[in-house]
Design a protein around this motif. Structure first.
Motif, PDB file in Angstrom:
ATOM      1  N   LEU A   8       0.829  -1.203   0.000  1.00 31.63           N
ATOM      2  CA  LEU A   8       0.000   0.000   0.000  1.00 31.63           C
ATOM      3  C   LEU A   8       0.865   1.255   0.000  1.00 31.63           C
ATOM      4  O   LEU A   8       1.908   1.301   0.646  1.00 31.63           O
ATOM      5  N   GLY A   9       0.420   2.264  -0.723  1.00 26.85           N
ATOM      6  CA  GLY A   9       1.084   3.565  -0.730  1.00 26.85           C
ATOM      7  C   GLY A   9       0.044   4.658  -0.859  1.00 26.85           C
ATOM      8  O   GLY A   9      -0.907   4.518  -1.627  1.00 26.85           O
ATOM      9  N   THR A  10       0.203   5.740  -0.115  1.00 23.17           N
ATOM     10  CA  THR A  10      -0.725   6.864  -0.188  1.00 23.17           C
ATOM     11  C   THR A  10       0.004   8.073  -0.747  1.00 23.17           C
ATOM     12  O   THR A  10       1.084   8.422  -0.280  1.00 23.17           O
ATOM     13  N   GLY A  11      -0.591   8.689  -1.747  1.00 25.20           N
ATOM     14  CA  GLY A  11       0.003   9.880  -2.349  1.00 25.20           C
ATOM     15  C   GLY A  11      -0.945  11.050  -2.254  1.00 25.20           C
ATOM     16  O   GLY A  11      -2.154  10.887  -2.404  1.00 25.20           O
ATOM     17  N   ARG A  12      -0.405  12.241  -2.000  1.00 22.84           N
ATOM     18  CA  ARG A  12      -1.222  13.454  -1.944  1.00 22.84           C
ATOM     19  C   ARG A  12      -0.554  14.560  -2.749  1.00 22.84           C
ATOM     20  O   ARG A  12       0.668  14.672  -2.773  1.00 22.84           O
ATOM     21  N   ARG A  13      -1.386  15.388  -3.379  1.00 19.96           N
ATOM     22  CA  ARG A  13      -0.899  16.559  -4.103  1.00 19.96           C
ATOM     23  C   ARG A  13      -2.049  17.529  -4.246  1.00 19.96           C
ATOM     24  O   ARG A  13      -3.141  17.134  -4.672  1.00 19.96           O
ATOM     25  N   HIS A  69      -9.252  10.551  -5.460  1.00 23.32           N
ATOM     26  CA  HIS A  69     -10.350  11.511  -5.428  1.00 23.32           C
ATOM     27  C   HIS A  69      -9.816  12.882  -5.056  1.00 23.32           C
ATOM     28  O   HIS A  69      -8.720  13.013  -4.531  1.00 23.32           O
ATOM     29  N   GLY A  70     -10.595  13.905  -5.358  1.00 24.30           N
ATOM     30  CA  GLY A  70     -10.234  15.283  -5.018  1.00 24.30           C
ATOM     31  C   GLY A  70      -9.320  15.914  -6.046  1.00 24.30           C
ATOM     32  O   GLY A  70      -8.612  15.232  -6.771  1.00 24.30           O
ATOM     33  N   GLY A  71      -9.369  17.223  -6.121  1.00 22.73           N
ATOM     34  CA  GLY A  71      -8.478  17.960  -7.010  1.00 22.73           C
ATOM     35  C   GLY A  71      -8.812  17.768  -8.477  1.00 22.73           C
ATOM     36  O   GLY A  71      -9.853  17.233  -8.839  1.00 22.73           O
ATOM     37  N   ASP A  78      -0.076  13.443 -10.042  1.00 20.11           N
ATOM     38  CA  ASP A  78       1.067  13.570  -9.133  1.00 20.11           C
ATOM     39  C   ASP A  78       0.848  12.760  -7.855  1.00 20.11           C
ATOM     40  O   ASP A  78       1.786  12.174  -7.322  1.00 20.11           O
ATOM     41  N   ALA A  79      -0.391  12.727  -7.369  1.00 22.50           N
ATOM     42  CA  ALA A  79      -0.711  11.951  -6.171  1.00 22.50           C
ATOM     43  C   ALA A  79      -0.534  10.463  -6.439  1.00 22.50           C
ATOM     44  O   ALA A  79       0.012   9.727  -5.604  1.00 22.50           O
ATOM     45  N   ARG A 107       7.019  14.878  -1.442  1.00 23.51           N
ATOM     46  CA  ARG A 107       5.651  15.396  -1.444  1.00 23.51           C
ATOM     47  C   ARG A 107       5.711  16.863  -1.801  1.00 23.51           C
ATOM     48  O   ARG A 107       6.399  17.646  -1.153  1.00 23.51           O
ATOM     49  N   ASP A 108       4.996  17.274  -2.847  1.00 25.41           N
ATOM     50  CA  ASP A 108       4.969  18.682  -3.260  1.00 25.41           C
ATOM     51  C   ASP A 108       4.054  19.442  -2.289  1.00 25.41           C
ATOM     52  O   ASP A 108       2.851  19.199  -2.243  1.00 25.41           O
TER      53      ASP A 108
END
Length: 131
Positions: A8-13, A69-71, A78-79, A107-108
């Motif tokens: 598992l990996g979580t990405g946010r941008r 989801h989101g953005g 990028d996420a 993480r940006d």
């Protein structure tokens, strides 16, 4: 019941959040139950998603399932890239220096700045009138 190995990996941008699941497989990528060719409108975003897999030479070894989801589409791409890189790091810690050097684990931090009161936007001022 057979347990399948999963990373598992979580990405946010910006305001996009991607949950990435890596499973040993044939190299199929699925983003919100769609192939990346169908989900992302531009070629550059499709390439961006594959970058960590190509850099670590694991393209074709994992099935990638992503829930994002989101953005907007750019932030989501990028996420997803960050999420894939973090999931690959969970799979094999020896890939970390390679992914870090490519900038895939960073993480940006840039986010949308809120609109301030008394102004038309976050930083824009109303036009100054001398007379």
């Amino acid at each position: 019941m057979t347990t399948q190995q999963q990373y598992l990996g979580t990405g946010r941008r910006k305001s996009a959040v991607a949950r990435v699941f890596l499973r040993p497989g044939s190299g199929r990528i699925e983003i919100n139950k769609q192939p990346p060719e169908q989900y992302f409108p531009s070629e550059s975003l499709k390439i961006k998603v594959r970058q960590p897999l190509l850099a670590s030479e694991t393209d074709g070894k994992f099935d990638v399932m992503v829930r994002v989801h989101g953005g907007g589409k750019s932030g989501q791409a990028d996420a997803v890239r960050l999420g894939i890189a973090r999931a690959l790091q969970n799979y094999n810690l020896e890939l970390r220096p390679l992914l870090k050097k490519g900038g895939y684990l960073t993480r940006d931090p840039r986010k949308h700045e809120r609109k301030k009161y008394g102004r038309p936007g976050a930083r824009k001022r109303f036009q100054y009138s001398k007379r």
